[in-house]
Write an enzyme that holds these catalytic residues in place. Structure first.
Site: not given
Ligand code: NAI
Ligand code: MG
Length: 500
Positions: A248-251, A253, A270, A304, A402
């Site tokens: 997911g997001s670096t933030e 992560g 990742e 990503c 991103e």
């Molecule tokens: P996100 O990183 O918030 O979500 C990804 C996963 O993490 C989801 O299952 C979400 O429920 C979970 N998550 C969110 N906050 C969490 C926390 N505090 N603790 C544990 N798990 C948590 O990504 P989001 O908000 O859907 O998208 C935001 C940005 O993130 C996108 O615009 C993109 O830039 C990036 N992103 C990158 C991805 C990649 O494949 N590297 C995939 C999805 C998003």
């Protein structure tokens, strides 16, 4: 909120699945959330609610982790051979293929992607991942270590499963990301609690049904749907989870790393990217144009490794920009289920706001829109036109951050020095992927050497195989997915020494 009737274009099995109660898979049984709560799942092509899904929270995470712990410590899983685990994984791959059309439809309505793409990419790659990793289940070996005192001691290493694994996945390839996570952990002999993304939980839940049908013992794979801040955070922080794997997001992560510190669970990440597509003056322009367009527009830029920074030599820059813009204009934006559609909606209203916000910020900072830039489609649905920006500067937000949408920033370079060109490509906090386009093989491999990222593609982009390690340098993450390398994420190495 009211759930609308399923789209009439969907097949009967998909309609039947949608009509089910969508619960959580814990300890081999489908159960409601402990709180009794559910949340709405939206169709991004219309903005309408398609399903209600049980909303996991801390208590459900606790239950699922307990089940996974029991399955790891006491269950039949522990006693199974690699061959038996592999066979279950192949059975699952066969079942996924048998339900290809249904999965493709679920992915299309949940994520928004064109049905044809889900059919050709997401679902077959998912089956392939289980088959490939099923093969590894019998090949996880240690080594014998030559000692400094060879006749006094004998040492060897064994690889053991890391234990109970928490896996948190995103929404851009919902089913495939589940496979990238589940398959290697199963091959290694771990037990799992997987949390699907709240935007796209449906295919993981359907996969859970097939996991049961394939015959995996209860508790080996537990599947939760729920929000990140609640269920995801509880899983990442859980004291009885031995390892957390996140995409997911670096933030987020960085939040995972903090949450994992409590019990020092192992972490693999990742994360985001801002991958460069570098086109030299001697490139095959006819291949580079669709290549650069595909690099950013595939999956609506929600990759990503999307080629979101396009650098082209000044001698070919205008032709490349014109060509990529031409490709963008040819893309038919519409609902994923419409056979004419090449690009569907973004996954959610939040992503729509994010991506259009970035386009606005680019314009405010002085970028020029060559094509696209606007909302596409009619009312409802989160459609954005494929967009090409020029006149961007390295300091702009659209170049640094991103975007995760179909937006590319194109900049010319006027240089023959590969180190300086690579410096531009490397001018990012990320290091996930890059592509280099040239007919000169020496130049291509020199650039591959100079670029600091986990993947470098030469005269191609977004090319994947289950056998290839994938992951990030710098803030794009820790560890690798796929290939033999991913098994390190899910195993511990034990050194055994005997005095002879
Ligand atoms: P996100 O990183 O918030 O979500 C990804 C996963 O993490 C989801 O299952 C979400 O429920 C979970 N998550 C969110 N906050 C969490 C926390 N505090 N603790 C544990 N798990 C948590 O990504 P989001 O908000 O859907 O998208 C935001 C940005 O993130 C996108 O615009 C993109 O830039 C990036 N992103 C990158 C991805 C990649 O494949 N590297 C995939 C999805 C998003
Ligand atoms: Mg988020």
């Amino acid at each position: 909120m009211d759930t609308i009737a399923p789209d009439s274009r969907l097949s009967k099995p998909t309609k039947t699945f949608l009509s089910h109660q969508h619960q959580l898979l814990i300890d081999g049984k489908w159960v409601a959330a402990a709180s009794g709560k559910t949340f709405s799942v939206y169709n991004p092509a219309t903005g309408a609610v398609m399903a209600q899904v049980a909303e996991a929270d801390k208590e459900d995470v606790d239950r699922a982790v307990r089940a996974a712990r029991r399955a790891f410590d006491e269950g039949p899983w522990r006693k199974m051979t690699g061959s038996q685990r592999g066979r279950l994984m192949w059975k699952l791959a066969d079942l996924i293929e048998q339900h290809l059309e249904e999965f493709a439809e679920i992915e299309s309505i949940d994520n928004g992607k064109p049905l044809a793409v889900a059919r050709a990419a997401d679902v077959p790659l998912t089956a392939d991942m289980f088959r490939y990793m099923g093969g590894w289940a019998t090949k996880i070996t240690g080594s014998t270590i030559p000692w400094s005192a060879p006749n006094e001691f004998l040492s060897y290493t064994v690889r053991e499963p890391v234990g109970v694994v928490g896996q948190i996945i995103p929404w851009n390839f919902p089913l495939l990301m589940a496979a990238w996570k589940l398959a290697p952990a199963l091959a290694a002999g771990c037990t799992i609690v997987l949390k699907a993304a709240e935007q796209t939980p449906l295919s993981a839940l359907r996969l859970g049904e097939l996991i049961q049908e394939a015959g995996f013992p209860g508790g080996v794979v537990n599947i939760l749907a729920g929000y990140g801040e609640t269920a995801g955070a509880a899983l990442a922080a859980h004291d009885d989870v031995d390892k957390v794997a996140f995409t997911g997001s670096t933030e987020v992560g960085k939040l995972i790393v903090k949450a994992a510190a409590g019990n020092l669970k192992k972490v693999s990440l990742e994360l985001g990217g801002k991958s460069p597509t570098v086109i030299f003056g001697d490139a095959d322009i006819e291949a580079a144009i669709p290549g650069a367009a595909g690099a950013i527009f595939f999956n609506h830029g929600q990759c990503c490794c999307a080629g979101s920074r396009l650098y082209a030599h000044k001698n070919v820059f205008d032709r490349i920009v014109e060509g990529v813009s031409g490709e963008a204009k040819k893309i038919k934006v519409g609902p994923g289920l419409d056979p004419a559609t090449n690009m569907g909606p973004l996954v959610s209203e939040e992503q729509f706001e994010r991506v259009t916000g970035y386009i606005e910020s680019g314009i405010e900072e002085g970028a020029k829109i060559v094509t696209g830039g606007k909302k596409a489609g009619g009312d409802g649905g989160y459609f954005v036109e494929p967009t090409v920006l020029t006149g961007t500067k390295p300091s702009m937000k659209v170049v640094r951050e991103e975007i995760f949408g179909p937006v590319v920033c194109a900049e010319p370079f006027d240089d023959a020095d590969l180190e300086r060109i690579a410096k531009k490509a490397n001018d990012t906090i990320y290091g996930l992927a890059a592509s280099v386009w040239t007919k000169d093989i020496s130049k291509a491999h020199k650039m591959a050497n100079l670029i600091r990222s986990g993947t470098v593609w030469i005269n191609c982009h977004n090319v994947f195989d289950a056998s290839l390690p994938f992951g990030g340098y710098k803030q794009s993450g820790w560890g690798r997915e796929m290939g033999g390398e991913v098994l390190a994420n899910y195993s511990e190495i034990k050194a055994v020494t005997a005095k002879l």
